[in-house]
Design a protein around this motif. Structure first.
Motif, PDB file in Angstrom:
ATOM      1  N   UNK A   1      43.257  27.580 -47.386  1.00 18.27           N
ATOM      2  CA  UNK A   1      44.472  27.972 -46.673  1.00 18.27           C
ATOM      3  C   UNK A   1      44.516  29.464 -46.393  1.00 18.27           C
ATOM      4  N   UNK A   2      43.808  30.253 -47.186  1.00 19.21           N
ATOM      5  CA  UNK A   2      43.820  31.711 -47.029  1.00 19.21           C
ATOM      6  C   UNK A   2      43.240  32.131 -45.682  1.00 19.21           C
ATOM      7  N   UNK A   3      42.340  31.337 -45.145  1.00 19.51           N
ATOM      8  CA  UNK A   3      41.703  31.692 -43.869  1.00 19.51           C
ATOM      9  C   UNK A   3      42.716  31.802 -42.741  1.00 19.51           C
TER      10      UNK A   3
ATOM     11  N   UNK B   1      39.357  33.375 -58.085  1.00 20.78           N
ATOM     12  CA  UNK B   1      38.709  34.107 -57.005  1.00 20.78           C
ATOM     13  C   UNK B   1      38.210  35.429 -57.574  1.00 20.78           C
ATOM     14  N   UNK B   2      36.916  35.654 -57.539  1.00 23.34           N
ATOM     15  CA  UNK B   2      36.343  36.925 -57.952  1.00 23.34           C
ATOM     16  C   UNK B   2      35.836  37.633 -56.709  1.00 23.34           C
ATOM     17  N   UNK B   3      36.306  38.866 -56.523  1.00 24.94           N
ATOM     18  CA  UNK B   3      35.880  39.631 -55.355  1.00 24.94           C
ATOM     19  C   UNK B   3      35.671  41.079 -55.752  1.00 24.94           C
ATOM     20  N   UNK B   4      34.581  41.657 -55.271  1.00 22.60           N
ATOM     21  CA  UNK B   4      34.236  43.041 -55.593  1.00 22.60           C
ATOM     22  C   UNK B   4      34.377  43.897 -54.350  1.00 22.60           C
ATOM     23  N   UNK B   5      35.228  44.906 -54.438  1.00 27.07           N
ATOM     24  CA  UNK B   5      35.468  45.797 -53.305  1.00 27.07           C
ATOM     25  C   UNK B   5      34.269  46.704 -53.074  1.00 27.07           C
ATOM     26  N   UNK B   6      34.224  47.282 -51.884  1.00 26.09           N
ATOM     27  CA  UNK B   6      33.167  48.213 -51.506  1.00 26.09           C
ATOM     28  C   UNK B   6      33.824  49.446 -50.872  1.00 26.09           C
ATOM     29  N   UNK B   7      33.013  50.354 -50.403  1.00 26.54           N
ATOM     30  CA  UNK B   7      33.541  51.548 -49.758  1.00 26.54           C
ATOM     31  C   UNK B   7      33.749  51.383 -48.267  1.00 26.54           C
ATOM     32  N   UNK B   8      33.916  50.157 -47.800  1.00 27.99           N
ATOM     33  CA  UNK B   8      34.086  49.896 -46.377  1.00 27.99           C
ATOM     34  C   UNK B   8      35.512  50.224 -45.924  1.00 27.99           C
TER      35      UNK B   8
ATOM     36  N   UNK C   1      38.766  41.440 -44.467  1.00 28.43           N
ATOM     37  CA  UNK C   1      37.974  40.342 -43.898  1.00 28.43           C
ATOM     38  C   UNK C   1      37.049  39.745 -44.949  1.00 28.43           C
ATOM     39  N   UNK C   2      36.390  40.608 -45.707  1.00 26.98           N
ATOM     40  CA  UNK C   2      35.463  40.146 -46.735  1.00 26.98           C
ATOM     41  C   UNK C   2      36.195  39.408 -47.844  1.00 26.98           C
ATOM     42  N   UNK C   3      37.368  39.906 -48.223  1.00 27.67           N
ATOM     43  CA  UNK C   3      38.153  39.232 -49.255  1.00 27.67           C
ATOM     44  C   UNK C   3      38.574  37.836 -48.796  1.00 27.67           C
ATOM     45  N   UNK C   4      39.029  37.742 -47.557  1.00 28.43           N
ATOM     46  CA  UNK C   4      39.457  36.438 -47.028  1.00 28.43           C
ATOM     47  C   UNK C   4      38.292  35.458 -47.024  1.00 28.43           C
TER      48      UNK C   4
END
Length: 225
Positions: A79-81, A53-60, A67-70
């Motif tokens: 299953x993460x949902x 799983x590759x996910x890039x954080x933001x300043x939100x 929510x975006x990570x999920x």
């Protein structure tokens, strides 16, 4: 000729891929100045790996980030949902799947939730350390990464199994981006653009050194004034 998509970084790729293959838990930290290719490195390392799983954080806000990570993680692990929107619960669930999880721009997460390193430490010590999970934390804010992740006062101190302080490309690697085969002109390109992949990939292959300087340095500087 188009510039190469990705150059070298073989040592760093080998280190990451070795961790991905192990059955033990690993916590890797990748940091360094902006534009050096940290995101490109981890994306290259997980290419063609099904449980990554590759996910890039933001300043939100923290809620928006979760929510975006999920949404991203559930594309790989549905299953993460159904998991509570909480970093400890989510990482615990992914740990049970022996997932590879890359949290890019990690300083954004810390800025929105200063307690996050402590939360990761707790779930790491209590659950993740006994799994085959690999957690990769990536950041360009060196001060935050050193203070909150790497230093002796950080909750995560002593947990990391690898750390990569990513340097610029060497001249031998950077030359593959230069639109010239002339050694003297290559040295001139190196003196101006150094080994920063972001700027090297932006070079116009059909342009001269002077034209590239005008377009990518002087033009950018003038437009920012």
């Amino acid at each position: 000729m188009a510039p190469p998509r990705f150059v070298n970084r073989e040592k760093e790729l080998d280190m990451l891929r070795l961790q991905f293959q192990r059955d033990t838990a690993d916590l890797s930290v990748i940091y360094g100045h902006r534009r050096l290719g940290k995101s490109a490195l981890v994306r290259e390392a997980i290419d063609n790996i099904d449980n990554a799983v590759y996910w890039q954080a933001t300043g939100e806000t923290p809620e928006a980030q979760l929510t975006n990570f999920v949404e991203t993680a559930s594309e790989v692990f549905p299953i993460v949902a159904d998991i509570q929107r909480d970093w400890e619960a989510l990482l615990r669930a992914l740990g049970r799947e022996d997932a590879i999880v890359v949290l890019d721009e990690f300083p954004y997460l810390i800025q929105s939730d200063d307690a996050l390193p402590s939360k990761i430490q707790r779930v790491w010590d209590l659950q993740l350390e006994e799994t085959g999970m690999t957690l990769v934390l990536v950041g360009s804010s060196i001060s935050i990464m050193e203070d909150k992740v790497l230093s002796g006062g950080s909750p995560l101190y002593g947990r990391r199994t690898a750390a990569i302080d990513l340097p610029p490309l060497s001249l031998a690697d950077a030359r593959q981006f230069y639109p010239t085969d002339d050694p003297d002109t290559m040295i001139q390109y190196w003196g101006v653009f150094d080994g920063t992949p972001y700027y090297l990939r932006a070079l116009t292959q059909s342009a001269s050194l002077a034209e590239n300087i005008q377009s990518h340095i002087l033009g950018t500087w003038c437009s920012s004034q």
